[in-house]
Enzyme design. Sequence first.
Site, PDB file in Angstrom:
ATOM      1  N   TYR A 123       0.815  -1.207   0.000  1.00 35.72           N
ATOM      2  CA  TYR A 123       0.000   0.000   0.000  1.00 35.72           C
ATOM      3  C   TYR A 123       0.857   1.269   0.000  1.00 35.72           C
ATOM      4  O   TYR A 123       0.365   2.357   0.286  1.00 35.72           O
ATOM      5  CB  TYR A 123      -0.937   0.023   1.208  1.00 35.72           C
ATOM      6  CG  TYR A 123      -2.049  -1.015   1.165  1.00 35.72           C
ATOM      7  CD1 TYR A 123      -2.146  -1.932   0.129  1.00 35.72           C
ATOM      8  CD2 TYR A 123      -3.013  -1.073   2.166  1.00 35.72           C
ATOM      9  CE1 TYR A 123      -3.160  -2.871   0.099  1.00 35.72           C
ATOM     10  CE2 TYR A 123      -4.026  -2.000   2.139  1.00 35.72           C
ATOM     11  CZ  TYR A 123      -4.096  -2.907   1.102  1.00 35.72           C
ATOM     12  OH  TYR A 123      -5.114  -3.840   1.087  1.00 35.72           O
ATOM     13  N   LYS A 174       4.309 -14.274   3.728  1.00 38.91           N
ATOM     14  CA  LYS A 174       4.315 -15.195   2.578  1.00 38.91           C
ATOM     15  C   LYS A 174       5.769 -15.324   2.122  1.00 38.91           C
ATOM     16  O   LYS A 174       6.116 -15.117   0.952  1.00 38.91           O
ATOM     17  CB  LYS A 174       3.414 -14.631   1.462  1.00 38.91           C
ATOM     18  CG  LYS A 174       3.203 -15.572   0.286  1.00 38.91           C
ATOM     19  CD  LYS A 174       2.208 -16.690   0.564  1.00 38.91           C
ATOM     20  CE  LYS A 174       2.147 -17.667  -0.596  1.00 38.91           C
ATOM     21  NZ  LYS A 174       1.211 -18.781  -0.381  1.00 38.91           N
ATOM     22  N   ASP A 207      -1.961 -17.786   3.653  1.00 34.60           N
ATOM     23  CA  ASP A 207      -3.092 -18.623   3.206  1.00 34.60           C
ATOM     24  C   ASP A 207      -3.461 -19.681   4.241  1.00 34.60           C
ATOM     25  O   ASP A 207      -4.634 -19.868   4.578  1.00 34.60           O
ATOM     26  CB  ASP A 207      -2.835 -19.240   1.819  1.00 34.60           C
ATOM     27  CG  ASP A 207      -1.406 -19.725   1.623  1.00 34.60           C
ATOM     28  OD1 ASP A 207      -0.569 -19.508   2.526  1.00 34.60           O
ATOM     29  OD2 ASP A 207      -1.125 -20.326   0.578  1.00 34.60           O
TER      30      ASP A 207
END
Length: 339
Positions: A123, A174, A207
């Site tokens: 962002y 991740k 995830d």
Amino acid sequence: MTRITLIPGDGIGPSIVQAAIDVIAASGVQIEWDRQLAGMAAVEEVGDPLPDATLESIRSNRLCLKGPLTTPVGGGYRSVNVTLRQAFNLYANVRPAISFEGTETLFKNVNLLTVRENTEGLYAGIEHFIQVDGEKIAAESQAIVTRKGSERIIRYAFEYARKAKRKKVTLVHKANILKCTSGLFLEIGREIAKEYPDIGFDDRIIDACCMQLVMKPETFDVIVTTNLFGDILSDLAAGLIGGLGLTAGANIGTDAAIFEAVHGSAPDIADKGIANPSAMILAGVMMLEHLGEMGAARKIEAAVREVIREGKIVTPDIKKDSPYGTRDIAEAIIAKLKA
Ligand code: NAI
Ligand code: MG
């Protein structure tokens, strides 16, 4: 007396903000509210969604309780929330998600807190199109993860865990795919965890974390993560405990701290007097904790939870067809505080 900037906001904002300040007053904490304009209310009055006077007030008071703001559409205005985040370097977005007795949710035993890095990551706003002959053939975005920003947010999560007597910090990432950005964040997390031997530490891949959150949410305590993952996980966590009307958040910065409900100005129910003030009142609770007013914070939170648990005087978002509105809930909470 502590002076705090108060932004009533738009739509349901003024009614739920009034409920919050009445409840805080009933707890015995004295605050001098410095009322300021922002959002559509400010556009209508002074032609600017974030007047300088409002920024000045937050700069000098360093604390702000903020109602939801309607983002003006089409006027070419920047989002007020984004501007505030940048102006005061609000690097930590903190959201508790603690189950409420008396609400219909899948889980009854959620008690977690998300700490989201709020200034970097994907962002950071560094993105562009690649155009050939006026046709967009691709788009590129850069994620920024700095050592300084990562240390700051991870340390904030550990310090919060220690202060709130929480037991574990889970870092979400991740790093198996995003080896640099997520990898650095994880590496720094592992380093900082060693400074906090009294707090547990583990990490999850985003995830797998999502799946575990909706299967065994009780295994999470404090979650710390980068901007995009935190944006998604904090909404997921709000959903686990019954959603928008009950979830508050704090935006903590180096130069100020701003407390607000997670929901928006709810234009669909703005004039009906039926908005649930609980999230806004709980934002007030987070503000009192930040001020060190722990006694009042615990008393108010207990009163809010008791009213919802009893299930009698609640707004229609909690119990369909309930005849009670914003003011009734505020009065019920105040009655508990005075009992
Ligand atoms: P929203 O959160 O205002 O409303 C979504 C749904 O939840 C609506 O059906 C609404 O009636 C309901 N709802 C929200 N808060 C409630 C409460 N306290 N009690 C009972 N029901 C409640 O989201 P929406 O409609 O997408 O956005 C409306 C405006 O708010 C937009 O202009 C948006 O930009 C702004 N917004 C501002 C935020 C802020 O200032 N922090 C955050 C989110 C949206
Ligand atoms: Mg979000």
